[in-house]
Design a protein around this motif. Structure first.
Motif, short mmCIF file in Angstrom:
data_model
loop_
_atom_site.label_atom_id
_atom_site.label_comp_id
_atom_site.label_asym_id
_atom_site.label_seq_id
_atom_site.Cartn_x
_atom_site.Cartn_y
_atom_site.Cartn_z
N ARG A 266 -13.22 -0.09 -1.01
CA ARG A 266 -13.63 1.31 -1.02
C ARG A 266 -14.76 1.52 -2.03
NH1 ARG A 266 -10.44 6.17 0.26
NH2 ARG A 266 -11.23 7.99 -0.88
N LEU B 106 -10.43 4.60 -7.73
CA LEU B 106 -11.48 3.87 -7.01
C LEU B 106 -12.74 4.74 -6.87
CD1 LEU B 106 -9.23 2.38 -4.19
CD2 LEU B 106 -10.13 1.14 -6.15
N ASP B 107 -12.56 6.00 -6.50
CA ASP B 107 -13.70 6.88 -6.30
C ASP B 107 -14.43 7.17 -7.61
OD1 ASP B 107 -13.09 6.92 -3.63
OD2 ASP B 107 -12.09 8.87 -3.67
N ALA C 186 -8.06 -2.80 -1.57
CA ALA C 186 -8.42 -1.43 -1.91
C ALA C 186 -9.80 -1.34 -2.55
CB ALA C 186 -7.38 -0.83 -2.86
N ASP D 99 0.81 -1.22 0.00
CA ASP D 99 0.00 0.00 0.00
C ASP D 99 0.84 1.27 0.00
OD1 ASP D 99 -2.31 -1.45 -0.13
OD2 ASP D 99 -2.82 -1.25 2.00
N ARG E 79 -0.40 0.15 -5.94
CA ARG E 79 -1.73 0.13 -5.34
C ARG E 79 -2.63 1.10 -6.11
NH1 ARG E 79 -5.74 3.41 -2.44
NH2 ARG E 79 -6.51 2.21 -0.68
N ASP F 264 -6.71 6.12 -4.91
CA ASP F 264 -8.07 6.38 -4.45
C ASP F 264 -8.89 7.13 -5.50
OD1 ASP F 264 -7.58 5.12 -2.07
OD2 ASP F 264 -7.31 6.96 -0.91
#
Length: 239
Positions: free
Chosen positions: A71, A43-44, A68, A32, A37, A40
């Protein structure tokens, strides 16, 4: 590229000279803190694109790594959420970070789920599969989904030949091919073996109905096209 908590050059070298499974077992405690990785932001953006298509029941993260993808799955899924990976080390990290989820150690080229999930996602994993292995992967995800279920994953737009990234990724893939030609066990990780048209063809052959959606929140290229798209592969049937 790496935080102070990330792996050393020696640790990365040992990982790169291992098998994929052993390499990720070794890297897991510091994974991480590496650029490998999934960010975010990706992912968002994926979660935002999927939200209007939900809510979903049970969710599956394919090649979950350290978790991850939870999320994305946690706010979208009303039922249980599960991650599957073949690295025991990565799953151990995922279990610590997300004790509310279920974790399964398995080779995703031979998934044994059958109609259990409404949504499956995957992040940054396709490069670990040779083109000849994708049909088995996609067939397993197809079986794991209920009729009407959705398999979604982000994919980057190809880099133009004028971009430094084009040559960096080409160089990386060539180096990996040389490494795998002279060293065993192989470490399969390529950036240029999963173009969108080939992925779409393999998903369609597995039985999915395939569309794509732009992830404009992740920016646009110089020609105005989005840097990332979201592949939406739906198993036909009742939703």
């Amino acid at each position: 590229m790496f935080s102070p908590k990330g792996p050393s050059l020696r640790e990365l070298t040992v990982q790169a000279l291992s098998s994929v499974e052993r390499g990720y077992d070794l890297l897991a405690p510091k994974f991480d803190h590496t650029p490998f990785r999934t960010p975010d932001a990706v992912l968002d953006a994926t979660a935002d694109a999927l939200r209007p298509l939900g809510p979903f029941g049970q969710g599956l993260d394919v090649c979950c790594g350290t978790g991850a993808g939870m999320r994305v799955l946690r706010p979208l899924c009303q039922g249980r959420i599960t991650g599957v990976d073949f690295s025991a080390g990565m799953l151990a990290q995922a279990r610590r970070a997300h004790p509310e989820a279920e974790w399964v150690r398995a080779d995703v080229r031979d998934l044994r789920f059958a109609g259990d999930f409404d949504l499956a996602v995957s992040f940054g994993a396709l490069g670990h599969f040779l083109p000849a292995e994708r049909p088995a992967l996609f067939a397993g995800v197809y079986r794991a989904l209920r009729p009407g279920g959705l398999f979604a994953f982000p994919i980057g737009a190809p880099q133009p030949a004028t971009s430094p990234w084009y040559w960096a990724l080409l160089g990386f893939d060539l180096a990996m091919r040389v490494r795998n030609a002279v060293w065993r066990p192989p470490f399969v990780m390529y950036y240029r073996t999963c173009p969108l048209h080939a992925v779409r063809d393999d998903l369609s052959a597995a039985g999915f109905t395939v569309t794509t959606a732009p992830l404009t929140a992740l920016g646009r290229r110089e020609d105005g096209s989005p840097r990332y798209g979201l592949v939406l592969a739906r198993r036909p049937g009742a939703s």
